[in-house]
Write a protein that holds these residues in place. Structure first.
Motif, PDB file in Angstrom:
ATOM      1  N   GLU A 186      40.646 182.257 -15.606  1.00 52.98           N
ATOM      2  CA  GLU A 186      41.784 182.366 -16.540  1.00 52.98           C
ATOM      3  C   GLU A 186      41.796 183.705 -17.285  1.00 52.98           C
ATOM      4  OE1 GLU A 186      39.397 180.101 -16.712  1.00 52.98           O
ATOM      5  OE2 GLU A 186      38.558 179.995 -18.741  1.00 52.98           O
ATOM      6  N   LYS A 187      40.671 184.413 -17.247  1.00 54.07           N
ATOM      7  CA  LYS A 187      40.637 185.742 -17.883  1.00 54.07           C
ATOM      8  C   LYS A 187      40.923 186.870 -16.893  1.00 54.07           C
ATOM      9  CE  LYS A 187      37.759 184.950 -21.879  1.00 54.07           C
ATOM     10  NZ  LYS A 187      36.639 185.453 -22.657  1.00 54.07           N
ATOM     11  N   ARG A 188      41.146 186.494 -15.665  1.00 51.48           N
ATOM     12  CA  ARG A 188      41.379 187.531 -14.647  1.00 51.48           C
ATOM     13  C   ARG A 188      42.857 187.930 -14.614  1.00 51.48           C
ATOM     14  NH1 ARG A 188      37.717 185.102  -9.734  1.00 51.48           N
ATOM     15  NH2 ARG A 188      35.927 184.592 -11.035  1.00 51.48           N
ATOM     16  N   PHE A 197      47.088 197.286  -7.603  1.00 56.94           N
ATOM     17  CA  PHE A 197      45.937 196.394  -7.419  1.00 56.94           C
ATOM     18  C   PHE A 197      46.282 195.021  -6.832  1.00 56.94           C
ATOM     19  CE2 PHE A 197      44.695 199.525 -10.602  1.00 56.94           C
ATOM     20  CZ  PHE A 197      43.442 199.908 -10.147  1.00 56.94           C
ATOM     21  N   ASN A 198      47.401 194.911  -6.146  1.00 55.65           N
ATOM     22  CA  ASN A 198      47.770 193.598  -5.603  1.00 55.65           C
ATOM     23  C   ASN A 198      46.784 193.094  -4.551  1.00 55.65           C
ATOM     24  OD1 ASN A 198      50.133 193.145  -7.122  1.00 55.65           O
ATOM     25  ND2 ASN A 198      51.242 194.595  -5.830  1.00 55.65           N
ATOM     26  N   PHE A 206      42.736 187.706  -9.145  1.00 53.43           N
ATOM     27  CA  PHE A 206      43.263 188.301 -10.376  1.00 53.43           C
ATOM     28  C   PHE A 206      44.789 188.197 -10.353  1.00 53.43           C
ATOM     29  CE2 PHE A 206      39.174 190.246 -10.935  1.00 53.43           C
ATOM     30  CZ  PHE A 206      39.101 190.617 -12.274  1.00 53.43           C
ATOM     31  N   GLN A 207      45.366 187.923 -11.511  1.00 55.89           N
ATOM     32  CA  GLN A 207      46.805 188.064 -11.631  1.00 55.89           C
ATOM     33  C   GLN A 207      47.059 189.526 -12.001  1.00 55.89           C
ATOM     34  OE1 GLN A 207      48.579 185.343 -14.444  1.00 55.89           O
ATOM     35  NE2 GLN A 207      50.617 186.260 -14.172  1.00 55.89           N
ATOM     36  N   VAL A 208      47.849 190.216 -11.196  1.00 57.34           N
ATOM     37  CA  VAL A 208      48.037 191.652 -11.404  1.00 57.34           C
ATOM     38  C   VAL A 208      49.448 191.919 -11.912  1.00 57.34           C
ATOM     39  CG1 VAL A 208      48.079 193.902 -10.279  1.00 57.34           C
ATOM     40  CG2 VAL A 208      46.378 192.199  -9.598  1.00 57.34           C
ATOM     41  N   GLU A 234      51.108 186.022 -25.039  1.00 50.12           N
ATOM     42  CA  GLU A 234      51.034 184.622 -24.587  1.00 50.12           C
ATOM     43  C   GLU A 234      49.727 184.306 -23.881  1.00 50.12           C
ATOM     44  OE1 GLU A 234      54.494 184.007 -22.111  1.00 50.12           O
ATOM     45  OE2 GLU A 234      55.775 184.509 -23.836  1.00 50.12           O
ATOM     46  N   ASN A 235      49.243 185.251 -23.117  1.00 53.67           N
ATOM     47  CA  ASN A 235      48.033 184.992 -22.328  1.00 53.67           C
ATOM     48  C   ASN A 235      46.759 185.513 -22.980  1.00 53.67           C
ATOM     49  OD1 ASN A 235      48.959 183.835 -19.549  1.00 53.67           O
ATOM     50  ND2 ASN A 235      50.433 185.423 -20.092  1.00 53.67           N
ATOM     51  N   ASP A 236      46.898 186.023 -24.194  1.00 52.65           N
ATOM     52  CA  ASP A 236      45.761 186.529 -24.955  1.00 52.65           C
ATOM     53  C   ASP A 236      44.898 187.504 -24.142  1.00 52.65           C
ATOM     54  OD1 ASP A 236      44.334 186.807 -27.253  1.00 52.65           O
ATOM     55  OD2 ASP A 236      43.004 185.093 -26.859  1.00 52.65           O
ATOM     56  N   VAL A 237      45.579 188.470 -23.532  1.00 55.82           N
ATOM     57  CA  VAL A 237      44.877 189.470 -22.724  1.00 55.82           C
ATOM     58  C   VAL A 237      44.217 190.485 -23.664  1.00 55.82           C
ATOM     59  CG1 VAL A 237      45.154 191.262 -20.960  1.00 55.82           C
ATOM     60  CG2 VAL A 237      46.566 189.205 -20.866  1.00 55.82           C
ATOM     61  N   LYS A 238      42.916 190.700 -23.488  1.00 46.57           N
ATOM     62  CA  LYS A 238      42.170 191.546 -24.422  1.00 46.57           C
ATOM     63  C   LYS A 238      42.336 193.040 -24.169  1.00 46.57           C
ATOM     64  CE  LYS A 238      38.330 188.691 -25.891  1.00 46.57           C
ATOM     65  NZ  LYS A 238      36.900 188.449 -25.700  1.00 46.57           N
TER      66      LYS A 238
END
Ligand SMILES: [Zn+2]
Length: 302
Positions: A186-188, A197-198, A206-208, A234-238
């Motif tokens: 979930e952090k990817r 990077f697809n 990874f979701q790119v 929304e996804n709390d991406v750091k």
């Protein structure tokens, strides 16, 4: 009189040496730094490799200089990525098709069934295939087979070199898979300037998300920045990432947009996407670049 004679003799010997060396070694011209590094690994001392693009150079925008065109015309073999990665060189390559030169678009030779489709490119495929190590291994085999055709006396050396190089790539696969396993799925989420990077994403779950789309030829608009800043919150991406071959400003605009909504995000460092790092450094090789990218991404997203 004696002295002049000696000088003439030395010159003759020197120029003779030069021409014999030239005719012995295959003259190979490559486009991207990834392909240059690969061909040096497979060709070793047997080939002369002239890479057109240097560190930090964006292949989507790269135009051939007059010097490049003459290098291309003097080459025995040209290796390039293809699938319209080198969008501005396509015309030059097409013009040269009538010559008897061996031109090899490595990505065009891959089995297309599993390639990622794209409307951005005239090829209809995403050309950033080197981010799947399996495809880069196929590049290595293709390079060895083409060099072997052009230089049959050394064909077995090229095959052995490809085998040895692919063994290193297998070791790299294992190493980076272990590093990526330490990052929960979930952090990817990988947010970068453009969608290079697809293939990496599909190989390692990874979701790119790219700000600029697949090619750097189109700039990101205000709407893209807003849409993506909401996604990050929304996804709390750091962390989000800049790329060595793409200007920083689009990612900086995104960082500001997120922060203006009272949410924290940092620029997690610079990734190598369409070009390797400086020659002589670890990141100046494909293997070192891959290792650096994975460690940077995983450390920053943890
Ligand atoms: Zn790209």
């Amino acid at each position: 009189m004696k002295r002049i004679f000696i000088i003439i003799l030395t010159l003759a010997a020197f120029s003779c040496n030069n021409t014999s060396e030239k005719s012995e070694k295959l003259n190979v011209v490559t486009t991207t730094t990834m392909i240059t590094d690969l061909v040096k690994n497979i060709g070793g001392d047997l080939v002369e490799v002239n890479g057109l693009m240097g560190a930090g150079v964006d292949p989507h925008l790269y135009k051939a200089s007059e010097g490049d065109v003459s290098k291309l015309y003097n080459a025995d073999v040209i290796f390039y990525n293809g699938l319209h990665l080198e969008g501005k060189l396509v015309e030059v390559f097409e013009k040269m098709e009538s010559s008897d030169k061996t031109q090899v678009a490595l990505a065009d030779r891959l089995d297309k069934t599993n390639l990622i489709g794209s409307d951005y490119f005239a090829s209809n495929y995403d050309p950033h295939v080197w981010f799947n190590i399996d495809y880069f291994k196929e590049f290595a085999n293709q390079v060895a087979s083409v060099l072997g055709e052009k230089d049959p006396a050394n064909a077995s050396v090229y095959t052995e070199n490809a085998k040895a190089y692919n063994a290193k790539l297998d070791a790299l696969q294992k190493e980076i898979s272990a590093v990526i396993q330490s990052l929960p799925v979930e952090k990817r989420i990988l947010v970068t300037a453009h969608d290079a990077f697809n293939y990496f994403g599909s190989a390692y779950e990874f979701q790119v998300v790219g700000l600029q789309g697949l090619s750097t030829a189109t700039e990101a608009g205000v709407q893209d920045v807003q849409r993506l800043s909401d996604f990050i919150i929304e996804n709390d991406v750091k962390a989000i990432f800049v790329e060595s071959s793409v200007p920083r400003r689009t990612i900086e605009a995104l960082e500001q947009a997120v922060r203006s909504k009272d949410h924290d995000v940092k620029i997690g460092g610079s990734l190598y996407s369409d070009a390797l790092g400086d020659p002589g450094t670890d990141e100046g090789t494909y293997i070192g670049m891959f290792r650096y990218n994975v460690n940077t991404i995983v450390n920053e997203l943890k």
